[in-house]
Design a protein around this motif. Structure first.
Motif, PDB file in Angstrom:
ATOM      1  N   THR A   1       0.379   3.638  -3.225  1.00  0.00           N
ATOM      2  CA  THR A   1      -0.283   4.897  -2.887  1.00  0.00           C
ATOM      3  C   THR A   1       0.629   6.091  -3.066  1.00  0.00           C
ATOM      4  O   THR A   1       0.195   7.135  -3.575  1.00  0.00           O
TER       5      THR A   1
ATOM      6  N   GLY B   1       0.814  -1.203   0.000  1.00  0.00           N
ATOM      7  CA  GLY B   1       0.000   0.000   0.000  1.00  0.00           C
ATOM      8  C   GLY B   1       0.848   1.254   0.000  1.00  0.00           C
ATOM      9  O   GLY B   1       0.516   2.243  -0.660  1.00  0.00           O
TER      10      GLY B   1
ATOM     11  N   SER C   1      -9.278   5.995   1.581  1.00  0.00           N
ATOM     12  CA  SER C   1      -8.539   6.490   0.401  1.00  0.00           C
ATOM     13  C   SER C   1      -7.027   6.313   0.541  1.00  0.00           C
ATOM     14  O   SER C   1      -6.539   5.192   0.569  1.00  0.00           O
ATOM     15  N   VAL C   2      -6.277   7.417   0.653  1.00  0.00           N
ATOM     16  CA  VAL C   2      -4.813   7.334   0.679  1.00  0.00           C
ATOM     17  C   VAL C   2      -4.277   6.767   1.983  1.00  0.00           C
ATOM     18  O   VAL C   2      -3.059   6.570   2.123  1.00  0.00           O
TER      19      VAL C   2
ATOM     20  N   LYS D   1      -4.175   1.042   0.672  1.00  0.00           N
ATOM     21  CA  LYS D   1      -3.611   0.828  -0.667  1.00  0.00           C
ATOM     22  C   LYS D   1      -4.569   1.332  -1.744  1.00  0.00           C
ATOM     23  O   LYS D   1      -5.727   0.944  -1.792  1.00  0.00           O
ATOM     24  N   THR D   2      -4.068   2.190  -2.617  1.00  0.00           N
ATOM     25  CA  THR D   2      -4.886   2.741  -3.686  1.00  0.00           C
ATOM     26  C   THR D   2      -3.989   3.307  -4.782  1.00  0.00           C
ATOM     27  O   THR D   2      -2.849   3.708  -4.527  1.00  0.00           O
ATOM     28  N   THR D   3      -4.515   3.348  -5.995  1.00  0.00           N
ATOM     29  CA  THR D   3      -3.831   4.028  -7.105  1.00  0.00           C
ATOM     30  C   THR D   3      -4.526   5.347  -7.421  1.00  0.00           C
ATOM     31  O   THR D   3      -4.291   5.928  -8.477  1.00  0.00           O
TER      32      THR D   3
END
Length: 427
Positions: A120, A116, A396-397, A400-402
């Protein structure tokens, strides 16, 4: 003064040779169009806790790092190229280093979520470097790619809504969240989808991109319809509030300048009653029922925001600063019914990583987005506000996120500042 202001957002002179257009297009498609649910279908347990650590990092991150290494090595001195990247994207480098630092901290403390930190925070930093030196033709192709993927995403979301079938749903080690029937389309999670879609709509409404007026309106209409399917309450409210404000400002300016085309007036006179009939018809068929239901019953979301504050009172000062044992936080979450989310990225980071790391990451991300804004033409304030507001309505941030990488590509593609040569040529 105007010349000084222009220099703030005029792009730097290209001194790095960017990757080929096809590689950047492929990277954009991976970032925008490949979710954990899609990866599960090909045997990659990206969102789950079990499985190989290699599977936990998004394919776009692998591709971006390979492209970065190739960019640094293929032309000129790799060390000089690295120095140039540092000079052009210092905040990007800071964000990337903080992402690596977060991964190291998680590893040392024996926690989960190393991938993550990479996806991120490191991915958007590398993406920003890769786009240094891209000319107008390349960025036009990236913009077209963004429009196409977002159109497919919206259409797929509406299809899921109508059919009741989610094609690439979010899975945790293969288990579906049966109670959440919202459309996910290509983004894997309805809230991430609503955030990205809202940012895209506001960007278009505030003049981003090069679409014609008619195409812009059609695209905005499609995306707003998809927002209903994604079921993001905050996304709907922010989009209607900011988008409505932008529309009202545009009308007022047109009236004051006396530039209202007769054809536009005739079109509006025809479209408004038709729009009312369409909305009434959709309401009659139950199109808005699920969204209205989420406003009536938020599934405990508001209560979770209250309960989570009590968790901090159970931590010592040392744990608040440097972060407690992750297993203790996991246990407290289960006991208090917060296993599915903490409703805010800063809260999640503080609970797991401590106030010190949270502050460093927040500063690095803020500086990074500010740096990206300086490389864009004017008009990005509204999309930035939209992103800041919506990113704080769920983890969200904080997990784990793109999403940050998507937002960076969105801004760079839709708000690319023309080079001095293009301005001189009237491009």
């Amino acid at each position: 003064m105007m010349q000084a202001d222009a220099r703030l957002w005029a792009p730097e002179r290209a001194s790095l040779t960017p990757p080929p257009d096809l590689a950047l297009i492929a990277l954009t498609v991976l970032v925008f169009g490949v979710s954990g649910g899609m990866l599960w279908l090909v045997g990659i347990n990206y969102d789950g806790l079990t499985g190989s650590a290699v599977q936990k990092i998004h394919p776009a991150t692998y591709l971006s790092i390979l492209l970065l290494a190739w960019t640094m090595a293929r032309v000129g001195n790799p060390v000089a190229n690295a120095v140039t990247a540092l000079e052009r994207r210092p905040a990007g480098l800071l964000l990337g280093l903080m992402g690596i630092g977060l991964a190291v901290q998680i590893t040392v403390r024996g926690g989960a979520g190393i991938a993550g930190a990479i996806d991120t925070f490191l991915l958007p930093a590398v993406v920003a470097i890769l786009f240094i030196g891209c000319d107008g033709r390349t960025m036009k192709r990236i913009e077209t790619t963004v429009h196409v993927v977002m159109a497919v995403n919206a259409a797929l979301g509406l299809l899921e809504f109508v059919s009741g079938q989610r094609f690439f749903p979010y899975r945790l080690d293969g288990a579906l969240l049966e109670y959440d029937t919202r459309s996910v389309a290509l983004q894997g999670h309805p809230l991430a989808n609503a955030t990205l879609t809202a940012c895209y709509v506001i960007a278009l409404a505030s003049g981003g991109g090069s679409l014609s007026a008619m195409r812009r309106l059609l695209v905005i209409g499609l995306q707003i319809a998809a927002l209903v399917a994604f079921g993001g309450r905050s996304g709907i409210v922010v989009t209607l509030a900011l988008g409505g404000g932008l529309g009202l400002i545009g009308v007022i300016r047109a009236v004051m300048n006396g530039r209202i085309p007769l054809l536009a007036v005739a079109g509006a006179a025809f479209a408004l009653p038709l729009l009312g009939l369409v909305l009434a018809g959709l309401a009659g068929f139950g199109f808005f029922d699920a969204l209205i239901g989420r406003f009536v019953d938020d599934g405990g979301s508001a209560n979770a925001r209250v309960v989570v504050l009590d968790l901090f009172s159970r931590l010592s000062l040392r744990e608040l600063v440097i972060g407690p044992d992750p297993t203790i936080v996991d246990s407290m979450r289960r006991i208090n019914g917060l296993a599915m989310g903490l409703e805010n990225p800063i809260v999640r980071l503080m609970l797991y990583q401590g106030a010190a790391m949270t502050a460093l990451l927040t500063v690095a991300l803020t500086l990074f987005l500010y740096e990206i804004g300086l490389r864009c033409r004017p008009g990005i304030a509204m999309p930035m506000i939209t992103f800041a507001v919506l990113a704080n309505t769920y983890e969200s941030v904080g997990s784990k996120t793109t999403l940050v990488a998507k937002f960076v590509i969105l801004l760079l593609a839709l708000y690319r500042a023309p080079t001095p040569e293009e301005e001189a040529n009237g491009a």
